[in-house]
Design a protein around this motif. Structure first.
Motif, PDB file in Angstrom:
ATOM      1  N   LEU A 136     -11.031 -90.883  -0.487  1.00  0.00           N
ATOM      2  CA  LEU A 136     -11.975 -90.001   0.192  1.00  0.00           C
ATOM      3  C   LEU A 136     -13.368 -90.217  -0.386  1.00  0.00           C
ATOM      4  O   LEU A 136     -13.526 -90.627  -1.517  1.00  0.00           O
ATOM      5  CB  LEU A 136     -11.587 -88.529  -0.003  1.00  0.00           C
ATOM      6  CG  LEU A 136     -10.246 -88.058   0.554  1.00  0.00           C
ATOM      7  CD1 LEU A 136     -10.083 -86.555   0.286  1.00  0.00           C
ATOM      8  CD2 LEU A 136     -10.130 -88.337   2.038  1.00  0.00           C
ATOM      9  N   GLY A 137     -14.378 -89.875   0.400  1.00  0.00           N
ATOM     10  CA  GLY A 137     -15.736 -89.856  -0.129  1.00  0.00           C
ATOM     11  C   GLY A 137     -16.703 -90.681   0.688  1.00  0.00           C
ATOM     12  O   GLY A 137     -16.325 -91.620   1.388  1.00  0.00           O
ATOM     13  N   LEU A 138     -17.971 -90.304   0.578  1.00  0.00           N
ATOM     14  CA  LEU A 138     -19.029 -91.001   1.295  1.00  0.00           C
ATOM     15  C   LEU A 138     -19.398 -92.280   0.551  1.00  0.00           C
ATOM     16  O   LEU A 138     -19.369 -92.313  -0.684  1.00  0.00           O
ATOM     17  CB  LEU A 138     -20.258 -90.096   1.389  1.00  0.00           C
ATOM     18  CG  LEU A 138     -20.025 -88.802   2.179  1.00  0.00           C
ATOM     19  CD1 LEU A 138     -21.083 -87.760   1.832  1.00  0.00           C
ATOM     20  CD2 LEU A 138     -20.015 -89.082   3.674  1.00  0.00           C
ATOM     21  N   VAL A 139     -19.747 -93.307   1.309  1.00  0.00           N
ATOM     22  CA  VAL A 139     -20.209 -94.550   0.692  1.00  0.00           C
ATOM     23  C   VAL A 139     -21.728 -94.633   0.834  1.00  0.00           C
ATOM     24  O   VAL A 139     -22.338 -93.880   1.602  1.00  0.00           O
ATOM     25  CB  VAL A 139     -19.533 -95.790   1.320  1.00  0.00           C
ATOM     26  CG1 VAL A 139     -18.033 -95.765   1.022  1.00  0.00           C
ATOM     27  CG2 VAL A 139     -19.787 -95.860   2.814  1.00  0.00           C
ATOM     28  N   ALA A 140     -22.316 -95.570   0.083  1.00  0.00           N
ATOM     29  CA  ALA A 140     -23.783 -95.633  -0.030  1.00  0.00           C
ATOM     30  C   ALA A 140     -24.476 -95.646   1.333  1.00  0.00           C
ATOM     31  O   ALA A 140     -25.446 -94.930   1.546  1.00  0.00           O
ATOM     32  CB  ALA A 140     -24.177 -96.847  -0.852  1.00  0.00           C
ATOM     33  N   ARG A 141     -23.947 -96.428   2.267  1.00  0.00           N
ATOM     34  CA  ARG A 141     -24.678 -96.548   3.531  1.00  0.00           C
ATOM     35  C   ARG A 141     -24.635 -95.269   4.361  1.00  0.00           C
ATOM     36  O   ARG A 141     -25.389 -95.114   5.310  1.00  0.00           O
ATOM     37  CB  ARG A 141     -24.201 -97.768   4.327  1.00  0.00           C
ATOM     38  CG  ARG A 141     -22.886 -97.596   5.022  1.00  0.00           C
ATOM     39  CD  ARG A 141     -22.416 -98.844   5.748  1.00  0.00           C
ATOM     40  NE  ARG A 141     -21.016 -99.087   5.439  1.00  0.00           N
ATOM     41  CZ  ARG A 141     -20.000 -98.358   5.912  1.00  0.00           C
ATOM     42  NH1 ARG A 141     -20.222 -97.358   6.737  1.00  0.00           N
ATOM     43  NH2 ARG A 141     -18.770 -98.631   5.562  1.00  0.00           N
ATOM     44  N   ARG A 189     -25.700 -95.610  -9.203  1.00  0.00           N
ATOM     45  CA  ARG A 189     -26.479 -96.424  -8.259  1.00  0.00           C
ATOM     46  C   ARG A 189     -26.604 -95.709  -6.906  1.00  0.00           C
ATOM     47  O   ARG A 189     -27.635 -95.755  -6.264  1.00  0.00           O
ATOM     48  CB  ARG A 189     -25.809 -97.797  -8.075  1.00  0.00           C
ATOM     49  CG  ARG A 189     -26.792 -98.943  -8.000  1.00  0.00           C
ATOM     50  CD  ARG A 189     -26.104-100.301  -7.931  1.00  0.00           C
ATOM     51  NE  ARG A 189     -25.183-100.537  -9.038  1.00  0.00           N
ATOM     52  CZ  ARG A 189     -23.915-100.962  -8.906  1.00  0.00           C
ATOM     53  NH1 ARG A 189     -23.401-101.199  -7.708  1.00  0.00           N
ATOM     54  NH2 ARG A 189     -23.156-101.153  -9.966  1.00  0.00           N
ATOM     55  N   MET A 190     -25.539 -95.042  -6.499  1.00  0.00           N
ATOM     56  CA  MET A 190     -25.567 -94.376  -5.189  1.00  0.00           C
ATOM     57  C   MET A 190     -26.638 -93.286  -5.116  1.00  0.00           C
ATOM     58  O   MET A 190     -27.177 -93.023  -4.056  1.00  0.00           O
ATOM     59  CB  MET A 190     -24.190 -93.757  -4.885  1.00  0.00           C
ATOM     60  CG  MET A 190     -23.159 -94.790  -4.486  1.00  0.00           C
ATOM     61  SD  MET A 190     -21.531 -94.031  -4.215  1.00  0.00           S
ATOM     62  CE  MET A 190     -21.684 -93.467  -2.522  1.00  0.00           C
ATOM     63  N   ILE A 191     -26.887 -92.639  -6.265  1.00  0.00           N
ATOM     64  CA  ILE A 191     -27.844 -91.526  -6.206  1.00  0.00           C
ATOM     65  C   ILE A 191     -29.186 -91.879  -6.839  1.00  0.00           C
ATOM     66  O   ILE A 191     -30.051 -91.028  -7.002  1.00  0.00           O
ATOM     67  CB  ILE A 191     -27.272 -90.260  -6.883  1.00  0.00           C
ATOM     68  CG1 ILE A 191     -26.882 -90.529  -8.333  1.00  0.00           C
ATOM     69  CG2 ILE A 191     -26.080 -89.713  -6.107  1.00  0.00           C
ATOM     70  CD1 ILE A 191     -26.555 -89.251  -9.106  1.00  0.00           C
ATOM     71  N   SER A 192     -29.380 -93.184  -7.148  1.00  0.00           N
ATOM     72  CA  SER A 192     -30.586 -93.565  -7.908  1.00  0.00           C
ATOM     73  C   SER A 192     -31.875 -93.307  -7.122  1.00  0.00           C
ATOM     74  O   SER A 192     -32.913 -93.076  -7.711  1.00  0.00           O
ATOM     75  CB  SER A 192     -30.498 -95.029  -8.339  1.00  0.00           C
ATOM     76  OG  SER A 192     -30.397 -95.833  -7.180  1.00  0.00           O
ATOM     77  N   ASP A 193     -31.818 -93.366  -5.791  1.00  0.00           N
ATOM     78  CA  ASP A 193     -33.053 -93.111  -5.035  1.00  0.00           C
ATOM     79  C   ASP A 193     -32.995 -91.741  -4.337  1.00  0.00           C
ATOM     80  O   ASP A 193     -33.530 -91.557  -3.250  1.00  0.00           O
ATOM     81  CB  ASP A 193     -33.289 -94.223  -4.003  1.00  0.00           C
ATOM     82  CG  ASP A 193     -32.160 -94.289  -2.997  1.00  0.00           C
ATOM     83  OD1 ASP A 193     -31.112 -93.640  -3.237  1.00  0.00           O
ATOM     84  OD2 ASP A 193     -32.311 -94.970  -1.969  1.00  0.00           O
ATOM     85  N   TRP A 194     -32.303 -90.818  -4.972  1.00  0.00           N
ATOM     86  CA  TRP A 194     -32.132 -89.485  -4.397  1.00  0.00           C
ATOM     87  C   TRP A 194     -32.446 -88.465  -5.495  1.00  0.00           C
ATOM     88  O   TRP A 194     -31.539 -87.976  -6.175  1.00  0.00           O
ATOM     89  CB  TRP A 194     -30.692 -89.339  -3.885  1.00  0.00           C
ATOM     90  CG  TRP A 194     -30.389 -88.072  -3.178  1.00  0.00           C
ATOM     91  CD1 TRP A 194     -31.247 -87.063  -2.842  1.00  0.00           C
ATOM     92  CD2 TRP A 194     -29.087 -87.653  -2.719  1.00  0.00           C
ATOM     93  NE1 TRP A 194     -30.588 -86.054  -2.198  1.00  0.00           N
ATOM     94  CE2 TRP A 194     -29.261 -86.394  -2.107  1.00  0.00           C
ATOM     95  CE3 TRP A 194     -27.823 -88.231  -2.767  1.00  0.00           C
ATOM     96  CZ2 TRP A 194     -28.187 -85.699  -1.555  1.00  0.00           C
ATOM     97  CZ3 TRP A 194     -26.767 -87.534  -2.216  1.00  0.00           C
ATOM     98  CH2 TRP A 194     -26.950 -86.286  -1.602  1.00  0.00           C
TER      99      TRP A 194
END
Ligand SMILES: *Cc1c(COP(=O)(O)O)cnc(C)c1O
Length: 370
Positions: A136-141, A189-194
């Protein structure tokens, strides 16, 4: 007389294990709190029994079914309750709001439903990111769309705080810190620009991570198997981790057969006596939840002494070797797992894990708490 089998659930051991989990977590992060994971009927131990043991110490309860969450509320539990798979349909949201449930959001569909719901009260949201478990879970895109939904949900008064969550796939493996580092790196990495995400509370650790990598504790940990006294590791036993067994499956010897060398035991005759053998017949079989795949030789305790099972497990009975236990006979007490015999040992012999043994305890086995 009822059939002489019962499971004993030790509530003080459950409490001890929970407090141990939280102590480990707070070594890694001073203010860490611990969800007591009570999904699957508290891993077979009984949801309300677990709540009775943990009600006044647990920071929160995590499970899957909304009905189970409602039962916890009805039993008087007032702490946060987390739905680990969130809501399944829009119709579930009313109950989530009414019972103040925290919801995992693991996919865009759930965000869309939440965005278009008109909720009378905000819901705490756990946003689950897929960092490599690929379950489960959202992916980067998907994150740009997710962020847009989340902003709209926040504007509409739907969310009461965001916590970020992911789940380790290999925290129990024996490869050291590298087993979790790759997922931590993907997560970062997934949240680096958030930037807003960097300020959110975080929940990562299951039992294995709590025990081996307390630095992953962050704000909330999610201990499951360790609460019930099972070791998450193949290479480390529960006792050496300081865990106490919670469930003890007890039965009795129903009958004894004295067999000659060359005689066989049970379906298929898979055990062949190489010498005269005293065979004890135990009132426990696979219909009680004992694993049918446990081969002859699986450890079992009779009158406080370890011996081994013989031949195949039947539906209602199994056989064990009493040759070295001359004082044991009909009526002698048997422990299938629990006190004096780790469930993990039986599970390993049967090619499974203690999680499965506990969850498979059959309805027909009466449970007593101590
Ligand atoms: C079941 C579960 C846990 C608990 O895992 P254990 O290995 O039993 O500690 C933690 N997090 C999530 C999301 C789960 O589904």
């Amino acid at each position: 007389m009822p059939r002489p089998i019962e499971a004993e659930v030790d509530l003080s051991a459950l409490r001890h294990n929970y407090l141990l989990a939280r102590r480990h977590a707070t070594r890694g992060a001073a203010g860490a709190r611990a969800w007591a994971v009570v999904k699957a009927n508290a891993y077979g131990h009984g949801l309300l029994r677990a709540a009775a043991a943990l009600g006044d110490v647990a920071d929160g309860f995590a499970l899957l079914d909304i009905d189970e969450a409602v039962r916890l509320r009805q039993a008087g539990m007032s702490q946060p309750i987390l739905l680990l798979e969130g809501f399944f349909t829009a119709a579930d949201l009313a109950a989530c709001v009414e019972h103040r449930l925290s919801v995992v959001i693991h996919c865009l569909d759930q965000l869309q439903i939440l965005r278009h719901a008109r909720l009378p009260r905000r819901l705490p949201i756990y946003l689950k990111l897929n960092s490599g478990m690929n379950r489960l879970g959202l992916v980067a895109r998907q994150l740009p769309t997710a962020r847009e939904h989340l902003a709209a949900i926040a504007r509409g008064g739907g969310s009461d705080g965001l916590t970020l969550m992911t789940h380790f796939a290999e925290a129990d493996a024996d490869g050291g810190e590298a087993c979790i580092r790759w997922q931590l790196e993907r997560f970062a990495r997934m949240i680096s620009d958030w930037p807003e995400a960097a300020a959110c509370p975080v929940s990562l650790a299951n039992s294995a991570a709590i025990l081996r990598y307390p630095a992953t504790a962050h704000d909330w940990v999610r201990p499951g198997i360790m609460l019930y006294g099972g070791s998450p590791f193949a290479s480390e036993d529960a006792a050496s981790l300081g865990l106490r067994p919670v469930m003890t499956l007890r039965s009795t010897i129903l009958a004894v057969q004295e067999i000659d060398a060359g005689e066989r035991v049970g379906y298929g005759g898979t055990f062949v006596a190489s010498r005269p053998t005293r065979v004890g017949i135990v009132a426990c079989g696979y219909a009680d939840g004992y694993p049918r795949h446990a081969p002859g030789g699986t450890p079992i305790v009779v009158s406080g002494q370890r011996t081994r099972t013989l031949g195949r497990v039947s539906m209602d009975m199994l056989a064990c070797d009493l040759s070295e236990l001359p004082a044991a006979g009909a009526g002698s007490p048997v422990v299938l797992w629990g006190e004096g015999l780790a469930a993990d040992e039986v599970a390993t012999a049967a090619g499974t894990i203690s999680y499965e043994l506990f969850c498979a305890l059959a309805q027909r086995v009466p449970v007593h708490t101590v």
